[in-house]
Design an enzyme around this catalytic site. Structure first.
Site, PDB file in Angstrom:
ATOM      1  N   SER A  61       0.369  -1.187  -0.235  1.00  0.00           N
ATOM      2  CA  SER A  61       0.129   0.020  -0.449  1.00  0.00           C
ATOM      3  C   SER A  61       1.309   1.118  -0.061  1.00  0.00           C
ATOM      4  O   SER A  61       2.578   1.254  -0.320  1.00  0.00           O
ATOM      5  CB  SER A  61      -0.850   0.025   1.300  1.00  0.00           C
ATOM      6  OG  SER A  61      -0.433   0.660   1.945  1.00  0.00           O
ATOM      7  N   LYS A  62       0.234   2.503  -0.185  1.00  0.00           N
ATOM      8  CA  LYS A  62       0.626   3.966  -0.130  1.00  0.00           C
ATOM      9  C   LYS A  62       2.067   3.600   1.031  1.00  0.00           C
ATOM     10  O   LYS A  62       3.399   4.539   1.029  1.00  0.00           O
ATOM     11  CB  LYS A  62      -0.285   4.861  -0.201  1.00  0.00           C
ATOM     12  CG  LYS A  62      -0.780   5.355  -1.407  1.00  0.00           C
ATOM     13  CD  LYS A  62      -1.028   6.096  -1.917  1.00  0.00           C
ATOM     14  CE  LYS A  62      -1.226   6.019  -3.309  1.00  0.00           C
ATOM     15  NZ  LYS A  62      -3.192   5.790  -2.975  1.00  0.00           N
ATOM     16  N   ARG A  63       1.456   3.138   2.256  1.00  0.00           N
ATOM     17  CA  ARG A  63       2.749   3.271   3.424  1.00  0.00           C
ATOM     18  C   ARG A  63       3.450   2.539   2.436  1.00  0.00           C
ATOM     19  O   ARG A  63       4.582   2.808   3.570  1.00  0.00           O
ATOM     20  CB  ARG A  63       2.676   2.325   4.094  1.00  0.00           C
ATOM     21  CG  ARG A  63       0.704   2.499   4.933  1.00  0.00           C
ATOM     22  CD  ARG A  63       0.668   1.766   6.042  1.00  0.00           C
ATOM     23  NE  ARG A  63       0.089   0.257   5.729  1.00  0.00           N
ATOM     24  CZ  ARG A  63       0.758  -0.718   6.180  1.00  0.00           C
ATOM     25  NH1 ARG A  63       2.022  -0.945   7.158  1.00  0.00           N
ATOM     26  NH2 ARG A  63       0.203  -1.636   5.729  1.00  0.00           N
TER      27      ARG A  63
END
Ligand code: GLU
Length: 476
Positions: free
Chosen positions: A245-247
């Site tokens: 994910s963006k993390r």
């Protein structure tokens, strides 16, 4: 042609093409190319609030960048809305679906109450009991209704080409909605209606859709359509083994392009996320990848995204790129850095290629080329004060470098061997280490204490510039 494989990639344009989507698209594309099949692109834009044209354009650009050319489409799912509704009507007529007037809020409240009690909730089929007269009457009265699929009893069993046998008890599946009360078809209906219409033979998609498959199979069966082969490809996890994910930083294909990753490398890297040729081979050109690819090679276990591996692939591919291709890739980066000159493709072509050759072995991304090439292109030397402090502090060094400049001036040929012999010879005469002379020369030439091999660097600077920088060292 009968029995021709027809696969589709069906992204929702609610975001950019991300790594997982690109990998799914790649597997679809590889399978089509391998089997002489057809690769179809379908944009699933029915969620009008979250979809945008900008995202659709971005997805098409990323696919083009990756070389994933489609044979049919892009089709917009929204163009098929009338057909989707007609499919639902057919199901109502054949008794496989029914209209439901129960208010969505009331059902949702019951669902939440059940969730709070940690019990399962399924719509209780109140409206299944309505007679046709009553349904007609209530519709004529303007009452809003959804169309629900009547889930038949019994288990749904299918063989996923990746996961193997899957069986789901029909009792666990709720009578799901096909058309909302605002007449908007739902995902399950649209996707099955489209896949049947497009004669899709293999549904190759992310494992996040496994749980949707039993419902979709029931729809195929109710519609009397032939089932496609389902192949659910494993998810891509971030380096910490949680879903990517963006993390984890950049997830869109576009951002990798912007970071100077080349498409050939990215594609090879993606191919090995969730697929294996069955041996240790890692580098595959496109032809080989198509030849080796098979659904059997897709792994059941989740793939882990390893940025270092991507950098490794990029480095490998950058080494192998023909000059012309590398220049085409780096040109926009040089332009962005204000370092491009058209002569690099004409009079200075050979020189430019020799400079690229010097920089290639360390170039993990395309962005490194203009960064490292800067010193060869601009007129001035940009001195790093720390480098000057480290290698130019000794007052004798400037004298020694000037002596080196004079020796090089006297050389009949400015070749690697001749330059090296000159440096070593002078160091011996001066009673200093060649290394001291070389690090001074490096700073005089490049302004930095780190550079590619000094002599190779001198050859790229050329005789004149090398000598003049050794004779007239800045900064004072
Ligand atoms: N539009 C769906 C998605 O982007 C894919 C649907 C499918 O492949 O069946 O996740």
């Amino acid at each position: 042609m009968t029995n021709q494989v027809r696969v589709r990639f069906a992204p929702s344009p609610t975001g950019y093409l991300h790594v997982g989507g690109a990998r799914t698209a790649l597997f679809d594309w590889l399978y089509a190319r391998k089997t002489g099949g057809v690769f179809i692109l379908r944009i699933e834009d029915t969620d009008t609030e979250r979809s945008s044209d900008e995202m659709t354009t971005g997805i098409l650009e990323s696919m083009t960048w990756l070389g994933l050319t489609w044979d049919e489409g892009p089709f917009l799912q929204s163009d098929g809305v009338d057909r989707h509704r007609a499919t639902a009507e057919r199901l109502v007529e054949s008794g496989h679906a029914y209209r439901c007037f129960c208010p969505a809020e009331a059902i949702e409240q019951k669902r939440q109450e059940a969730a709070a009690r940690k019990t399962d909730f399924k719509y209780d089929r109140t409206c299944l009991r309505l007679g046709p007269e009553e349904v007609r009457g209530r519709l004529a009265n303007g009452e809003k209704a959804v169309i629900r699929f009547k889930v038949p009893q019994g288990a749904v069993t299918f063989k996923d080409a990746v996961i193997g046998d899957i069986t789901i008890a029909g009792e666990t599946i709720e009578d799901f909605v096909l058309v909302r009360s605002n007449t908007q078809p739902t995902y399950h209906l649209s996707v099955v209606s489209d896949d049947i219409e497009m004669r899709i033979t293999h549904v190759i998609r992310g494992a996040d859709h496994v749980n949707n498959t039993p419902k979709q199979i029931l729809l195929y069966q109710a519609l009397g359509a032939t089932l496609p082969v389902f192949a659910h490809v494993p998810l891509i996890l971030g380096p910490d083994k949680t879903r990517m994910s963006k993390r984890h930083g950049a997830t869109s294909v576009q951002s990798y392009a912007e970071q100077g990753i080349i498409p050939e490398a990215f594609r090879n890297f993606l191919a090995l996320m969730g697929w294996s040729p069955g041996n240790d081979q890692e580098l595959f050109d496109t032809e080989e990848l198509i030849r080796c690819f098979s659904l059997e090679g897709i792994s059941r276990t989740n793939a882990v995204f390893n940025p270092e591996k991507l950098a490794w692939f990029n480095l490998q591919y950058i080494q192998k790129l023909p000059d012309e291709k590398l220049i085409a890739y780096v040109k926009p980066e040089f332009e962005k850095a204000g370092l491009w000159k058209d002569e690099f493709q004409t009079e200075k072509y050979a020189w430019f290629c020799s400079m690229l050759a010097l920089l290639r072995p360390r170039a993990k991304t395309l962005l490194e080329f203009p960064r490292q090439a800067r010193m060869f292109i601009i007129d001035a030397v940009e001195f790093d004060p720390a480098a000057v402090e480290k290698s130019m502090n000794d007052p004798s060094i400037r004298r020694n470098l000037a002596a080196l400049g004079q020796r090089l001036e006297a050389l009949p040929d400015f070749t690697h061997d001749a330059v090296e012999a000159t440096i070593r010879g002078l160091a011996t005469e001066l009673g200093i280490k060649p290394g001291a002379l070389m690090s001074g020369a490096r700073v005089a030439l490049t302004g930095q204490s780190v550079s590619p091999g000094l002599i190779e660097t001198m050859l790229v600077f050329g005789r004149e510039k090398t000598i003049s920088r050794l004779l007239h060292i800045g900064p004072q």
